[in-house]
Structure formats: C-alpha cells, structure tokens
Design an enzyme around this catalytic site. Structure first.
Site: not given
Ligand SMILES: Cc1ncc(COP(=O)(O)O)c(C=O)c1O
Lengths: 428, 153
Positions: A218, A244, A384, A141, A221
């Site tokens: 990261d 999220k 993104c 991202h 997700q």
C-alpha cells in the site's frame, strides 16, 4: 534555507490563498487525507473536457480517438513515474478499490476453483484453501485490513499480522513466526498514515518470498512523498491514490507484475473488459483493460498525469528532503511542549511527514477544533487505522501532515496552536 | 469568537466535572454507542425505578471529546429518573436546536441549551447527540422488557 521555494509553489494552488473561520489564513496540514491541487492539474482536467471529451476505447470518431490517446498517454506517464511498464498499471477509483481488486482476485480464483472448472495458467497462486494464511500488519489503514478480513471470512483462510514496537515500528523480530509456509499473501503499508513510519519493504518481502507468498504494497503515503520505483522494490502489487499526490479525486492505481495480472480473474465485469461476448459466456481482455470495466475516468487520468509532471518538475528527492526537514522540525517543536506526546517514531529517520500526537487532558477533537479556529486544518480521530490507536492505548489522535506547500512557519503555527489549546482548556 | 460560543463555560464545567459518570451495577438495558468517525464511545445503562417503574435511572461511562462528555453529563442532570416521554421530548428538542430549527428551550434541556454553539460545526453535532441517542435506545429497550427482579437490586 528551505530546499523548495514554497512561497512560489504556493501560488500554483488557488485554494491556499483562501481564508477560513473569520478571515484566518488557511494552513493546510491534512495532505495525508487528501492533497490540494495545482492549477496545472485543474487545467488539464478542464482542457480534456473542453477539447477532447469522449468515451475512451469505444467509437472511432476523432474525439474518441483523441480521448483514448490522452487516456493511454496518461497511463504511460503515470507508469513511468514509478518505473513501471505502461500496461502493468490499472486505473481504479482509489487505492481502496485497488486493494480490493487484489483481494477479490484471491476470492474469485478460489470460488472458481471450487466449481472444478479449469483455471487460467498461473491463477492457482490466487486459490486459497482452509487454513492458508493472509498476513498484514497492525499499522494498516482499514483499506488494507478490512478487504483481507473479508477474504478470510469468505474462504476460511486465517488472518495474521505483524505487531508494532512501542516506538512505532514494525516488530520485524516476529517476521519469521508470522510468515509461515501457509502464507499466501503479505500485504502491508509502505508508510503508515497515522504513525508516519516508513517500513523496510525489502525485509518484509524477503520473508514473504522465502515462502512463495504474493507481496502487496500500500503506497498511498509513499508515492506522493518520495521516489518509488518498482524496480527497486521486490513486491508484486502496488496500490495508491491519485488524490493524495496533487491529482484529482476518483482515480487510483494498481501496479501489478505482468504475469500475475495476466493470470488474474476479473474483479468488476461489464463493458470494456471483454474480448468476446455471447449470450452464454464471455472471454476477457488482457490487462489492464480486463480490470477497467465501464467508461473509465479519462479526465482524471489526464489530470493525474499533470500531477505527475508537476511533482517530477520539482523532483521527488527534493520533495522527500523538504518533508524530512519539516518533519524533523515538527517532532522537535512538539517534543518541547509539556503534555504533548507523539504517537509514532520520535526520530525522523525512515519516517514520513505524518505526525500524530495527543495532548494530556485534551481530547484530539478539541485540539483540532482550537487549531481550526486558527485556520490550521489537521485531522482528528482514528485516521482509518483504529487498531493503531488501540495498540498505543489512545482513543484518537490529532495528526498533522506536511507536503510541498508547507513550510517551517506552518510548523511554528502548529506548535503555537497546541499551546493555545492548552491555555483554552486550562491544562498546563 | 465562534470557539467560545461552542465551548461555553458551562460546557467546560460539565466536561471537567461530569455528573453521574460511573456505571450502576444493575440495569434493565445497556447500550454501547460509538461515533465511528472519531472513536467517541459511551456505555449507558438504564434501570427502571423500583418506586415508579415508568421512570428510568441512568448511569454511564464514556470517553471522548469535551462536547460528547459534557453532553452526557447534562443528559444525566436532565433525564435521570425521568419518563420516556420527557426524555424523548428533550432528545427531539436537542436535535431540532442543533439543526437550528428550534430556539433553545431551557425548560426542556436545562444546561443543554449551552450546546447550541455546536450547531455551527456540523462535524461536531454527532458528538453532542451521542449520549442522547444512546439513552433513547436504552430507554426503549428497558421499557420493552418486563421488570425483572434480577435487574433490580
Ligand atoms: C495508507 C493508506 N492506505 C489506504 C488509503 C485509502 O485511500 P483511498 O481512501 O484514497 O482509497 C489511505 C488514505 O487515507 C492511506 O493513507
């Protein structure tokens, strides 16, 4: 039979009962961008403001005490959700800020070292010299790419990246050439927001460890969608966003190894993050406060903690299994439509619920518009992650992402909607 | 249905059979505009007409959604070999129409009046404007320049 009682769950999400575009039932397939929020989360935020509201970590009146306790209890709950120690979790505005916090630790330590002033113990690990290397992957991202590009541009470090295979996976074969003795930090995503790929964290971090690099994950997700435990992941930092994972906007988290956090210079400075202040200079609080300048987002922390409770009540194993079922069904349904191509792995192992696709002769924007007219909210564009689109030679994609409140009917509606777009634009 | 109001037949025709697509070899100004939220792109070239150098020949190449592509094709019909004043009037009217402050005026926009349905979808307005903003940028640059023989063949 589905693993989750979706019909009952959906009642907890007020927004899911609204209609869109001339009375169509909302089918929300954009949780990868941001999830919807259950009533318990909304209530938690409201309750904080109605009963405990005060600026935390300041003042000694009763409300200030209550607010501070609520805030710190939230931190403890959120930390335990990923098996972390409470004080190793720093609240940030979002994952983007959390990733910048780490990147700026490198920049700030490097700048400080140039003044010749002594660095705090351990901070040397964050000092970059000309030619040192920063490693990311081609599936990041922008929030886990641009901050590192900026760091390199300011320090003379070199940005390198691990490429992708044609089937949407990291090209692990190149690990040993991309990660070298000069690599100081490796930052990569747990799960791609565009491709859906779940990466082999152990493999990447083993290569990073072998050269002594710091490892940043990261988890934007992954944490919302599957069990994630800091004890099982051999990484140094984990960044993610609250919004999220059923939580409110305006709060994200950075987990860091205690000894690293302790050696890092501050990122944003000001109130709350100090130990002592004189007109000449200041010393700084211990983590996590060192990285939480200004009045923090206490109501959002409390609400995020309620989101954690909600997910834990379901069980993250079940969340993951439910999404796996929907993802498998979506891949099958889309694969059957002539002219539709999935961008990302087409088998559902090590794969999350982000399903990106392109439709022959119809631009993703137009696909999205037809779906929107049917009440189906998907995301269109480069998500993104523009380099990923370039890698697979598509200008953009349409992306569906599934979460706990989606079911197999939503998958069917998506497939039917794509066919309708094909009819509308006269392809196929 | 709202969808058909945006995707009028005329728009879909321009999209499927765009007019004037393909870059001229010589030009006085070239611009490249992108819509960073969705990745739509256009490269647009403007050449001063050798017969009347206040008139501007247009060529372009683009990729993007039906709205952005149709809009570029319509722009070609309307503005190829026109003056800056004519073009600016059209751009201003298109913007006003998409903001719903002016009624569609076919004399100014030609087929472009069919873009009026886009005004119902704020997220798509940028798609409709991309080519026109690129044209304005290129036209001003081209006129700011001395006519050079190099740029014209
Ligand atoms: C993989 C990944 N990383 C980082 C981000 C940035 O998150 P935020 O915008 O909440 O900071 C996102 C959000 O889309 C993401 O999916």
């Amino acid at each position: 039979m589905s693993l989750l009682d979706v019909a009952t769950l959906r009642k907890d999400f007020p927004i899911l009962s609204r209609s869109v575009r001339d009375g169509k039932n909302l089918i929300y397939l954009d949780s990868g961008a941001t999830s919807q929020k259950p009533t318990s989360v909304l209530d938690a935020e409201r309750n904080f403001y109605e009963t405990h509201n005060a600026a935390v970590h300041r003042g000694a009146h009763q409300l200030a005490e209550e607010a501070t306790i609520a805030f710190e209890n939230a931190r403890a709950n959120i930390a335990s959700f990923i098996g972390a120690q409470t004080n190793d979790v720093v609240f940030t505005k979002n994952a983007t800020e959390a990733l910048n916090l780490v990147a700026y630790s490198f920049l700030n330590a490097t700048l400080k070292s140039l003044t010749g002033a002594p660095l705090p113990a351990g901070a040397q690990r964050f000092v970059l010299a000309q030619g040192d290397e920063v490693v990311v992957t081609e599936m990041e991202h922008h929030s886990n790419l641009v901050p590192w590009q900026e760091l390199c541009a300011k320090t003379g470090a070199v940005l390198k990246w691990l490429g992708l295979t044609d089937d949407g996976r990291l090209n692990y074969a190149d690990l040993d050439t991309v990660i070298t003795a000069r690599t100081k930090v490796v930052s990569f995503t747990h799960q791609s927001n565009l491709l859906g790929t779940i990466n082999d964290v152990a493999k990447v971090s083993a290569a990073a460890r072998a050269v002594g690099a710091i490892v940043v994950l990261d988890a934007c997700q992954s944490i919302p969608h599957m069990p994630v435990s800091v004890e099982k992941l051999d990484v140094d930092f984990i960044a993610w966003s609250g919004h999220k994972m059923l939580g409110p906007m305006g709060i994200g988290c950075l987990w860091g190894r205690n000894e690293l956090l302790a050696s890092m210079p501050p990122f944003i400075s000001g109130g709350s993050m100090i130990e002592t202040v004189t007109m000449e200079a200041s010393t700084f609080a211990a983590p996590p406060q060192r990285f939480e300048a200004g009045v923090p987002m206490a109501a959002q922390a409390v609400a995020l903690s309620a989101a954690v409770d909600y997910l834990q009540a379901i069980g993250m194993d079940k969340v993951a299994a439910h999404e796996h079922e929907l993802t498998t069904a979506a891949i099958a349904a889309l694969s059957e439509i002539k002219g539709v191509r999935i961008i990302g792995p087409t088998d559902s192992h090590d794969r999350g619920s982000a399903v990106s696709f392109v439709v022959d002769d119809i631009h993703p924007h137009d696909v999205g518009q037809v779906l929107d007219s049917l009440g189906i909210a998907v995301r269109v564009g480069h998500h993104c992650a523009w380099p990923v689109c370039r890698r697979y030679d598509v200008p953009a994609t349409t992306r569906a992402t599934f979460y706990i409140y989606n079911d197999l009917n939503d998958v069917k509606a998506l497939a039917a909607g794509i066919k309708q777009a094909q009819e509308f634009f006269g392809s196929n | 249905m709202q969808l058909e109001q945006m995707y009028q037949e005329i728009i879909l025709d321009h999209y499927k059979r765009p007019h004037g697509k393909g870059l001229a070899e010589s030009f006085n100004a070239e611009v490249h505009h992108v819509n960073p939220t969705c990745g739509d792109e256009i490269t647009l070239r403007v050449t001063r007409d050798p017969v009347d150098d206040q008139k501007l020949l247009v060529s372009y190449d683009n990729q993007g959604c039906s709205i952005s592509q149709a809009s570029a094709s319509i722009l070609f019909d309307q503005l190829n070999d026109q003056t800056l004043a004519t073009g600016e009037q059209a751009v201003d009217h298109l913007v006003a129409m998409l903001q719903r402050v002016e009624e569609p005026n076919e004399d100014v926009l030609g087929d472009g009046i069919a873009l009026v349905g886009v005004s119902q979808y704020p997220a798509r307005v940028k798609c409709a404007l991309l080519a026109w903003m690129a044209w304005k940028d290129a036209a001003i640059q081209a006129l700011g320049q001395e006519v050079s023989t190099e740029g014209e063949k």
